[in-house]
Design a protein around this motif. Sequence first.
Motif, PDB file in Angstrom:
ATOM      1  N   THR A   1       0.830  -1.185  -0.005  1.00 25.47           N
ATOM      2  CA  THR A   1       0.497  -0.250   0.235  1.00 25.47           C
ATOM      3  C   THR A   1       0.936   0.775  -0.054  1.00 25.47           C
ATOM      4  O   THR A   1       1.636   1.285   0.603  1.00 25.47           O
ATOM      5  N   GLY A   2       0.111   1.875  -0.220  1.00 24.91           N
ATOM      6  CA  GLY A   2       1.394   3.537  -0.969  1.00 24.91           C
ATOM      7  C   GLY A   2       1.204   4.078  -2.103  1.00 24.91           C
ATOM      8  O   GLY A   2       0.801   3.794  -3.072  1.00 24.91           O
ATOM      9  N   ALA A   3       0.912   5.695  -1.903  1.00 26.27           N
ATOM     10  CA  ALA A   3       1.230   6.384  -3.291  1.00 26.27           C
ATOM     11  C   ALA A   3       3.096   6.101  -4.400  1.00 26.27           C
ATOM     12  O   ALA A   3       2.952   6.098  -5.678  1.00 26.27           O
ATOM     13  N   THR A   4       4.045   5.362  -3.178  1.00 28.69           N
ATOM     14  CA  THR A   4       5.206   5.689  -3.736  1.00 28.69           C
ATOM     15  C   THR A   4       5.554   3.838  -3.682  1.00 28.69           C
ATOM     16  O   THR A   4       4.767   3.936  -2.715  1.00 28.69           O
TER      17      THR A   4
ATOM     18  N   GLN B   1       5.145   2.232  -0.447  1.00 30.29           N
ATOM     19  CA  GLN B   1       4.766  -0.169  -0.674  1.00 30.29           C
ATOM     20  C   GLN B   1       5.638  -1.186  -0.192  1.00 30.29           C
ATOM     21  O   GLN B   1       5.623  -1.578   0.488  1.00 30.29           O
ATOM     22  N   ALA B   2       6.950  -0.472  -0.813  1.00 34.89           N
ATOM     23  CA  ALA B   2       8.381  -1.191   0.159  1.00 34.89           C
ATOM     24  C   ALA B   2       8.035  -1.194   1.693  1.00 34.89           C
ATOM     25  O   ALA B   2       8.153  -2.295   2.663  1.00 34.89           O
ATOM     26  N   VAL B   3       8.090   0.238   2.329  1.00 38.05           N
ATOM     27  CA  VAL B   3       7.758  -0.367   3.762  1.00 38.05           C
ATOM     28  C   VAL B   3       7.002  -0.957   4.373  1.00 38.05           C
ATOM     29  O   VAL B   3       6.783  -1.823   5.202  1.00 38.05           O
ATOM     30  N   SER B   4       5.257  -1.051   3.604  1.00 35.18           N
ATOM     31  CA  SER B   4       4.444  -1.595   4.120  1.00 35.18           C
ATOM     32  C   SER B   4       4.512  -2.844   3.999  1.00 35.18           C
ATOM     33  O   SER B   4       4.237  -4.523   5.099  1.00 35.18           O
ATOM     34  N   ILE B   5       5.217  -3.452   2.995  1.00 34.45           N
ATOM     35  CA  ILE B   5       5.295  -4.472   2.385  1.00 34.45           C
ATOM     36  C   ILE B   5       6.715  -5.564   3.707  1.00 34.45           C
ATOM     37  O   ILE B   5       6.203  -6.325   4.122  1.00 34.45           O
TER      38      ILE B   5
END
Length: 226
Positions: free
Chosen positions: A31-34, A38-42
């Motif tokens: 998730t996320g716009a960038t 997204q990397a932080v979320s996963i």
Amino acid sequence: MPLDSVAFLASTDAINSDHPSVVAFARTHATGATAQEQAVSIYRAVRDQLRYDPYRIDLSAHGMKASTALQQGHGWCVPKAVVLAAVARAAGIPARLGFADVRNHLSTQRLRDTMKTDVFAWHGYTELWLDGAWRKATPAFNVELCDKFGLLPLEFDGVHDSLYHPFDRAGQRHMEYVAERGHFDDLPLAQIAATFAELYPGLLSGTAPAGDFAADAARESGRVSA
């Protein structure tokens, strides 16, 4: 992009980023716009939703697949790094695996008795290509386990490398990197298996540790009664 971005986005036997369970995990958690968001979320999802368990090491080709670890809900450092690489690739983020030998000062007696050493060869982490550079991410220890060990959970912001803290919350030695083994676009399973067979035969035999790693960790750190 990396010079060989195709290799760092490809699905492999171990980093099987095209497996339905991996794709579904990426869709849910990237998730996320960038790409950085997204990397932080996963990273956080892999770190905390897969329980770290070095008591159950399966060096078979099936046991080391990202999809296997996801379906089991647990893994040690290498499968969790493989999962993060697979999920990142499924989300379109180039990823590769990194390895180092580390001296772990906060293990369990059961694991030390089996390994006969506090040096863990082929400790695995993940490198993600973000904003024109490789960023190291180490998703091994879930937050609950960190609490039991008295460790600071490793965070990843998509900018700075996320590597083990040298000390725990009490200032005691935690993790020491003693040798680098390099980075790979796929899992070097044959090399890892050969090293483990030489150094840790107990981990790959019927004498491998049995029990609950998290419970052992909590008991030995004095955070629960024996």
